[in-house]
Structures are given as structure tokens and as C-alpha cells.
Design an enzyme around this catalytic site. Structure first.
Site, mmCIF file in Angstrom:
data_model
loop_
_atom_site.group_PDB
_atom_site.id
_atom_site.type_symbol
_atom_site.label_atom_id
_atom_site.label_comp_id
_atom_site.label_asym_id
_atom_site.label_seq_id
_atom_site.Cartn_x
_atom_site.Cartn_y
_atom_site.Cartn_z
ATOM 1 N N ARG A 34 0.859 -1.189 0.000
ATOM 2 C CA ARG A 34 0.000 0.000 0.000
ATOM 3 C C ARG A 34 0.899 1.245 0.000
ATOM 4 N NH1 ARG A 34 -3.435 -2.559 -1.825
ATOM 5 N NH2 ARG A 34 -5.489 -3.086 -1.008
ATOM 6 N N HIS B 161 -1.564 0.301 -9.817
ATOM 7 C CA HIS B 161 -2.240 -0.660 -8.921
ATOM 8 C C HIS B 161 -2.743 -1.868 -9.722
ATOM 9 C CE1 HIS B 161 -4.268 -0.932 -4.751
ATOM 10 N NE2 HIS B 161 -4.025 -2.152 -5.216
HETATM 11 P P1 NDP Z 1 -1.705 -11.339 4.634
HETATM 12 O O1 NDP Z 1 -2.678 -10.784 5.600
HETATM 13 O O2 NDP Z 1 -1.807 -12.776 4.250
HETATM 14 O O3 NDP Z 1 -0.217 -11.109 5.193
HETATM 15 C C1 NDP Z 1 0.213 -9.930 5.775
HETATM 16 C C2 NDP Z 1 1.641 -10.124 6.296
HETATM 17 O O4 NDP Z 1 2.116 -8.882 6.813
HETATM 18 C C3 NDP Z 1 1.748 -11.148 7.425
HETATM 19 O O5 NDP Z 1 2.887 -11.942 7.204
HETATM 20 C C4 NDP Z 1 1.942 -10.281 8.667
HETATM 21 O O6 NDP Z 1 2.712 -10.901 9.671
HETATM 22 C C5 NDP Z 1 2.703 -9.112 8.094
HETATM 23 N N1 NDP Z 1 2.589 -7.892 8.876
HETATM 24 C C6 NDP Z 1 1.483 -7.149 9.112
HETATM 25 N N2 NDP Z 1 1.796 -6.044 9.828
HETATM 26 C C7 NDP Z 1 3.138 -6.090 10.030
HETATM 27 C C8 NDP Z 1 4.067 -5.233 10.682
HETATM 28 N N3 NDP Z 1 3.678 -4.099 11.279
HETATM 29 N N4 NDP Z 1 5.369 -5.590 10.678
HETATM 30 C C9 NDP Z 1 5.783 -6.732 10.114
HETATM 31 N N5 NDP Z 1 4.954 -7.573 9.467
HETATM 32 C C10 NDP Z 1 3.643 -7.264 9.435
HETATM 33 O O7 NDP Z 1 -1.777 -10.405 3.362
HETATM 34 P P2 NDP Z 1 -1.604 -10.785 1.815
HETATM 35 O O8 NDP Z 1 -0.270 -11.422 1.621
HETATM 36 O O9 NDP Z 1 -2.803 -11.493 1.320
HETATM 37 O O10 NDP Z 1 -1.616 -9.317 1.156
HETATM 38 C C11 NDP Z 1 -0.654 -8.361 1.552
HETATM 39 C C12 NDP Z 1 -1.005 -6.993 1.003
HETATM 40 O O11 NDP Z 1 -0.714 -6.930 -0.383
HETATM 41 C C13 NDP Z 1 -2.479 -6.599 1.071
HETATM 42 O O12 NDP Z 1 -2.840 -6.125 2.356
HETATM 43 C C14 NDP Z 1 -2.573 -5.514 0.042
HETATM 44 O O13 NDP Z 1 -2.297 -4.285 0.640
HETATM 45 C C15 NDP Z 1 -1.447 -5.861 -0.944
HETATM 46 N N6 NDP Z 1 -1.963 -6.272 -2.259
HETATM 47 C C16 NDP Z 1 -1.620 -5.510 -3.350
HETATM 48 C C17 NDP Z 1 -2.051 -5.857 -4.606
HETATM 49 C C18 NDP Z 1 -1.640 -5.057 -5.803
HETATM 50 O O14 NDP Z 1 -2.155 -5.286 -6.902
HETATM 51 N N7 NDP Z 1 -0.694 -4.134 -5.669
HETATM 52 C C19 NDP Z 1 -2.918 -7.041 -4.829
HETATM 53 C C20 NDP Z 1 -3.186 -7.790 -3.622
HETATM 54 C C21 NDP Z 1 -2.724 -7.406 -2.390
HETATM 55 P P3 NDP Z 1 2.097 -12.110 10.568
HETATM 56 O O15 NDP Z 1 1.691 -13.181 9.624
HETATM 57 O O16 NDP Z 1 3.254 -12.510 11.401
HETATM 58 O O17 NDP Z 1 0.928 -11.540 11.289
#
Ligand code: NDP
Length: 318
Positions: free
Chosen positions: A232, A281
Site C-alpha cells: 500500500r 495498482h
Molecule cells: P496477509 O494478511 O496474508 O499477510 C500480511 C503479512 O504482513 C503477514 O505476514 C503479517 O505478519 C505481516 N505484517 C502485518 N503487519 C506487520 C508489521 N507491522 N510488521 C511486520 N509484518 C507485518 O496479506 P496478503 O499477503 O494477502 O496481502 C498483503 C497486502 O498486499 C495486502 O494487504 C494488500 O495491501 C497488498 N496487495 C496488493 C495488490 C496489488 O495489486 N498491488 C494485490 C493484492 C494485495 P504475521 O503473519 O506474522 O501476522
């Protein structure tokens, strides 16, 4: 038994409606009471009064879902549901989409890595001047990819990079013991960034990730590395932090797919920087057929009172 009233308020409502009709047998407990994109109060009055379930993009749902008196479940069509975090919806189940973005995201990240690694732009420039010159090129197995966010997408990008022989490091909230990935958490952020030739952000937008990539962060990245942001836009505290890091030569460049304001305004300084690459995006789009498969599974879980897949956790923010 009365049917569950479903509203489809989506840019892709025609596709969803037609898929609903094809799966009418499986969805016999559901009745579509509205399908469209309008969010004005007249057309949505029935949605606001009667809908129990909503399929919608979160940016659209954020405008009216809090007014829906009977709403119990939103099936979002996106992975990141951060925009719903601000709405007063904590009493409603919000399910996201997972498992459908990893292939596209892996293609996006690896395309740009190979583009820089194989010096495609430099060869194109030499060709335009009619110059035959061999450039030194290392092998990718000597390069390290860092992935911020080892979630459903990050894990698959890690595997794709491993398959190309890259060393892979990951940074997330908790250790996951993923084969082929050296993992970092918490205060080890800069120990992690300092080792990466390519660093991709795949973190969700939350209170803790907003502004995480500031001038200090970019100064702690490996010299001449590349920053890719497909999570994001709000993770970058302000554009000058990134632009200065590139102009001062800390970073070789950046690839940006997401922005705090989308569409990115025409006068934005990112457009003018030759070392910043921009996509709109589109790294991994929500393709309606795949989203609908997630909805179908969840619709059956909902009718059977089973836990929905990929629920948004309002406490964690993702
Ligand atoms: P998930 O919810 O599966 O994974 C999120 C990950 O981020 C987890 O490993 C989590 O750790 C980690 N995390 C969250 N907050 C923190 C933090 N403060 N510090 C360190 N690690 C953190 O999400 P997805 O993989 O499904 O998607 C990720 C993001 O990708 C979406 O939220 C979206 O914003 C973006 N996206 C972008 C797209 C595009 O076209 N550009 C398309 C699809 C998604 P833990 O597991 O340990 O909690």
C-alpha cells in the site's frame, strides 16, 4: 425458509451477477436484491434496509455499509481491507480474498528484478545510439530479495524467487519457518533491509505500517538496491524520503504500484524521476472469476454457520 438477501455493489457487478446465475443451484438460499455500482441513497435504500450479505470493493462499501441495518457479512473483492477499518463496521464479518494474487504478484516482482538484473534498459539505450557494448552481468543466485510481509502473497513470491536461485529474506510480525527464507521480525528491520539487493513491500496498511518507510528506513537499505512497493502507498511517509534516497545514490531506483492517492496526480514528482517506475495498482488485480470462487466457498460456510475464510481482523488491522 426465507432467502438470504444479497446485494452486489461492485464495479464488476455484471460478471458477479452472471456467475451467481450460473451457480443458482449452489446458491439457492440466496436472493440478489440489487446488483450495480450506484451508491446513491435512492437506489440503495433496499440494500440499506434489507441486505444481509454484500459483495463489494472495500472503497465502495466504506461509503455506505455502516448505514445497512441488516448487514452481517461483507465479502470484499480485495486482499487489503484497510479502508473498512475506518468505518464503523466492527460488528460485521468482513472476509477478504486470498490465494488468487500470488501468481500475478510473483510475475510482477520477478519481471522488474530481471529487468534491472539483465540491464534491459541500458541495452535499449545503447541500441538507440547504435552502440555495441557488452555489459557485465552477475548471476541472480548472488542476489538477495527481501520481502516485507510473509503473508499469503509474500510466501509465494519467496518461493518463486527461490526457484530462480535467489537468496530470500523475509520480514513479518512472527517467525513462520518457511523453507528457503531467512526470517526477521521486530527490531531487526534494519539488519534485514541492509542485506537486500531488491526489497519488495507486501505489507498491509495498518497503524503500524503507515509511514514505516521514511528517510531513515531508506538510508538503512543496501547501497544501490531497488525498492518495490506493491503493498500500500501509505507505507512511504512522504515522497521526498524516497526521491532523496534515489537522488543521493543510496538506492538505484524504485518500482511503485500503489500510492497514497490513486490515481497518482499528474503533477506528482514521482512521474518526473527517471529512476522511479510506475504501474497503476495493477500488480495483482482482483479477477472476478477467482473472487467469486472464494465467495462461493464462503457462501456455503455462511449458510452452514461455519467460520468464513480470510476474515479481516479489526484488532490487527489486516
Ligand atoms: P496477509 O494478511 O496474508 O499477510 C500480511 C503479512 O504482513 C503477514 O505476514 C503479517 O505478519 C505481516 N505484517 C502485518 N503487519 C506487520 C508489521 N507491522 N510488521 C511486520 N509484518 C507485518 O496479506 P496478503 O499477503 O494477502 O496481502 C498483503 C497486502 O498486499 C495486502 O494487504 C494488500 O495491501 C497488498 N496487495 C496488493 C495488490 C496489488 O495489486 N498491488 C494485490 C493484492 C494485495 P504475521 O503473519 O506474522 O501476522
Amino acid at each position: 425458509m426465507s432467502k438470504i438477501k444479497l446485494a452486489i455493489v461492485s464495479r464488476d457487478y455484471k460478471e458477479y451477477l452472471s456467475m451467481f446465475e450460473c451457480e443458482a443451484q449452489l446458491l439457492q438460499n440466496y436472493e440478489v436484491i440489487y446488483a450495480g455500482t450506484d451508491n446513491d441513497s435512492v437506489k440503495l435504500r433496499r440494500v440499506q434496509n434489507e441486505s444481509e450479505v454484500l459483495i463489494s470493493e472495500p472503497d465502495i462499501a466504506a461509503k455506505f455499509a455502516h448505514k445497512c441495518q441488516s448487514l452481517l457479512w461483507i465479502q470484499s473483492t480485495w486482499a487489503g481491507n484497510n479502508v473498512l477499518q475506518k468505518s464503523d463496521l466492527k460488528h460485521i464479518k468482513v472476509s477478504g480474498v486470498k490465494g488468487i494474487f500470488a501468481q500475478r504478484m510473483s510475475e510482477y516482482v520477478l519481471s522488474y528484478i530481471l529487468y534491472f538484473h539483465r540491464k534491459i534498459e541500458q541495452y535499449q539505450n545503447l541500441k538507440s545510439k547504435g552502440v555495441w557494448q557488452q555489459l557485465p552481468i552477475d548471476i541472480l543466485s548472488n542476489k538477495t530479495l527481501g520481502i516485507m510481509g510473509l503473508g499469503s502473497i509474500g510466501k509465494q513470491v519467496a518461493s518463486a524467487a527461490n526457484n530462480l536461485g535467489m537468496k530470500v529474506l523475509g520480514y513479518s510480525n512472527s517467525i513462520k519457518n518457511i523453507t528457503g527464507v531467512s526470517e526477521y521480525i521486530g527490531d531487526d528491520l534494519y539488519a534485514f533491509t541492509a542485506k537486500c539487493d531488491y526489497l519488495v513491500n507486501l505489507l498491509p496498511e495498518t497503524d503500524t505500517t503507515i509511514g514505516m518507510c521514511d528517510a531513515k528506513f531508506f538510508n538503512h537499505m543496501k547501497k544501490n538496491s531497488i525498492f518495490i512497493n506493491a503493498g500500500r502507498g501509505s507505507i512511504i511517509d512522504e515522497p521526498t524520503s524516497l526521491i532523496m534516497a534515489i537522488n543521493k545514490g543510496f538506492l538505484s531506483g524504485a518500482v511503485l504500484d500503489v500510492f497514497e492517492q490513486e490515481p497518482l496526480p499528474q503533477e506528482h514528482p514521482y512521474y518526473l524521476n527517471p529512476n522511479i517506475h510506475i504501474t497503476c495498482h495493477t500488480a495483482a488485480v482482483s479477477e472476478p472469476t477467482s473472487v467469486f470462487e472464494v465467495f462461493l466457498e464462503n457462501a456455503q460456510r455462511y449458510t452452514n454457520n461455519n467460520e468464513l475464510l480470510y476474515l479481516h481482523d479489526f484488532n490487527k488491522g489486516y
